[in-house]
Design a protein around this motif. Structure first.
Motif, PDB file in Angstrom:
ATOM      1  N   MET A  55       0.829  -1.199   0.000  1.00  0.00           N
ATOM      2  CA  MET A  55       0.000   0.000   0.000  1.00  0.00           C
ATOM      3  C   MET A  55       0.870   1.258   0.000  1.00  0.00           C
ATOM      4  O   MET A  55       0.612   2.206  -0.750  1.00  0.00           O
ATOM      5  N   TYR A  56       1.917   1.256   0.834  1.00  0.00           N
ATOM      6  CA  TYR A  56       2.798   2.421   0.936  1.00  0.00           C
ATOM      7  C   TYR A  56       3.443   2.748  -0.415  1.00  0.00           C
ATOM      8  O   TYR A  56       3.378   3.888  -0.882  1.00  0.00           O
ATOM      9  N   PHE A  57       4.058   1.746  -1.039  1.00  0.00           N
ATOM     10  CA  PHE A  57       4.798   2.010  -2.271  1.00  0.00           C
ATOM     11  C   PHE A  57       3.861   2.297  -3.448  1.00  0.00           C
ATOM     12  O   PHE A  57       4.210   3.080  -4.338  1.00  0.00           O
ATOM     13  N   SER A  58       2.689   1.692  -3.469  1.00  0.00           N
ATOM     14  CA  SER A  58       1.748   1.988  -4.557  1.00  0.00           C
ATOM     15  C   SER A  58       1.279   3.440  -4.476  1.00  0.00           C
ATOM     16  O   SER A  58       1.166   4.124  -5.502  1.00  0.00           O
ATOM     17  N   ILE A  59       1.042   3.937  -3.262  1.00  0.00           N
ATOM     18  CA  ILE A  59       0.660   5.347  -3.091  1.00  0.00           C
ATOM     19  C   ILE A  59       1.832   6.252  -3.454  1.00  0.00           C
ATOM     20  O   ILE A  59       1.665   7.277  -4.131  1.00  0.00           O
ATOM     21  N   MET A  60       3.027   5.884  -3.012  1.00  0.00           N
ATOM     22  CA  MET A  60       4.205   6.720  -3.257  1.00  0.00           C
ATOM     23  C   MET A  60       4.468   6.889  -4.751  1.00  0.00           C
ATOM     24  O   MET A  60       4.650   8.017  -5.243  1.00  0.00           O
ATOM     25  N   PHE A  61       4.484   5.787  -5.480  1.00  0.00           N
ATOM     26  CA  PHE A  61       4.792   5.871  -6.909  1.00  0.00           C
ATOM     27  C   PHE A  61       3.637   6.486  -7.706  1.00  0.00           C
ATOM     28  O   PHE A  61       3.866   7.127  -8.726  1.00  0.00           O
ATOM     29  N   THR A  62       2.415   6.313  -7.225  1.00  0.00           N
ATOM     30  CA  THR A  62       1.277   6.987  -7.870  1.00  0.00           C
ATOM     31  C   THR A  62       1.403   8.500  -7.698  1.00  0.00           C
ATOM     32  O   THR A  62       1.159   9.271  -8.637  1.00  0.00           O
TER      33      THR A  62
END
Length: 313
Positions: free
Chosen positions: A101-108
């Motif tokens: 969840m963290y990395f998907s939000i970050m890269f989005t």
């Protein structure tokens, strides 16, 4: 859901797209093809830009960052989805879910910021061509990338830390192919009102403000282009922006559906489709959209491929 019996779950189940073996095989082949194509395409763009000193200019610097972010965004979610389909398992551990969840939000978030920066770059190039080199300096370009990275890193950290204080009871089925925050919140037996408000109040401006900047940039670009006397000049100016505008429409159309509407108004099927667009489809389209309509990049890609052929022989 009852708020007593707050026993945290140790894993979640990602339902994905279908339970039909035939459809799962189709999804496995389709998404594996998309992922590998996007992976190869974005890696080639990075290699082409790094190897050709003629491409060491702001536009390609931002494009290289976009390719890197697209590569990371799809790699955050798609491999786990493919593994689950292949092994017929749907589980993901609680810590892994939060990390995803963290990395998907970050890269989005980074995709969002880079599209905005690229719109500003095109605005300066078309509306102030004589001052382009003095405005788009190396230090400014570095800041236009570094500051978004800081924001993109801190924003999901806030959501992730808030999620760690929530309780999840017996319901651990995520109706999605990755751990999306809007799919996790309804599963909690804690009060999620603060989390939902944070999604709308923090995530909203992070996309609304950049989108407003993109629209303002293109309004000035269109106004400047319409003043060009020759039709060929207008076409050339618009062609430099068409690639970027295509990605903007795809990206913000999907993001608006998922993150800028209340969770109560969400549809699982529509959220799945929207997520596939900006996580799976956009990273694949990025290399093709930018390389097929850009002679400089096509030339650099050809040199990279020719060099690899010689090296392999």
């Amino acid at each position: 859901m009852e708020k007593g019996n707050q026993t945290n779950v140790s894993e979640f189940l990602l339902l994905g797209f279908s339970n039909s073996p035939r459809q799962q095989a189709l999804f496995l082949a389709l998404f594996l093809c998309f992922y590998l194509t996007g992976l190869l395409g974005n890696l080639l763009i990075l290699m082409a830009i790094a190897s050709d000193h003629h491409l060491h200019i702001p536009m390609y610097f931002f494009l290289a960052n976009l390719s890197l972010v697209d590569l990371c965004l799809s790699s955050t979610t798609v491999p786990k989805m493919l593994l689950n389909i292949q092994t017929q398992t749907k589980s993901i551990s609680y810590p892994s879910c939060l990390v995803q969840m963290y990395f998907s939000i970050m890269f989005t978030n980074m995709d969002n910021f880079l599209l905005t920066v690229m719109a500003y770059d095109r605005y300066v190039a078309i509306c102030h061509p004589l001052h382009y080199s003095t405005i788009m300096t190396q230090s400014l370009c570095a800041c236009l990338v570094a500051i978004p990275w800081v924001i993109a890193t801190l924003n999901p950290l806030l959501h992730t830390l808030m999620m760690t204080h929530m309780h999840f009871c017996s319901n651990n089925v995520i109706r999605h192919f990755f751990c999306d925050i809007n799919s996790l919140l309804p599963l909690s037996c804690s009060d999620t009102s603060l989390n939902q408000s944070m999604v709308l109040t923090v995530v909203g401006p992070l996309f609304v403000v950049p989108l407003g900047c993109i629209l303002a940039s293109y309004a000035h670009i269109i106004s400047a282009v319409m003043k060009i006397p020759s039709a060929q000049g207008k076409l050339k100016a618009f062609s430099t922006c068409g690639s970027h505008l295509t990605l903007v429409i795809l990206f913000y159309g999907a993001i608006t559906k998922i993150y800028m509407t209340p969770i109560s108004n969400h549809s699982t099927d529509k959220d799945l489709v929207a997520s596939v667009i900006f996580i799976v489809v956009a990273p694949v389209l990025n290399p093709f959209i930018y390389s097929l309509r850009n002679n400089e990049l096509k030339g650099a890609l050809k040199k990279v491929l020719d060099h690899r052929k010689i090296f392999s022989q």
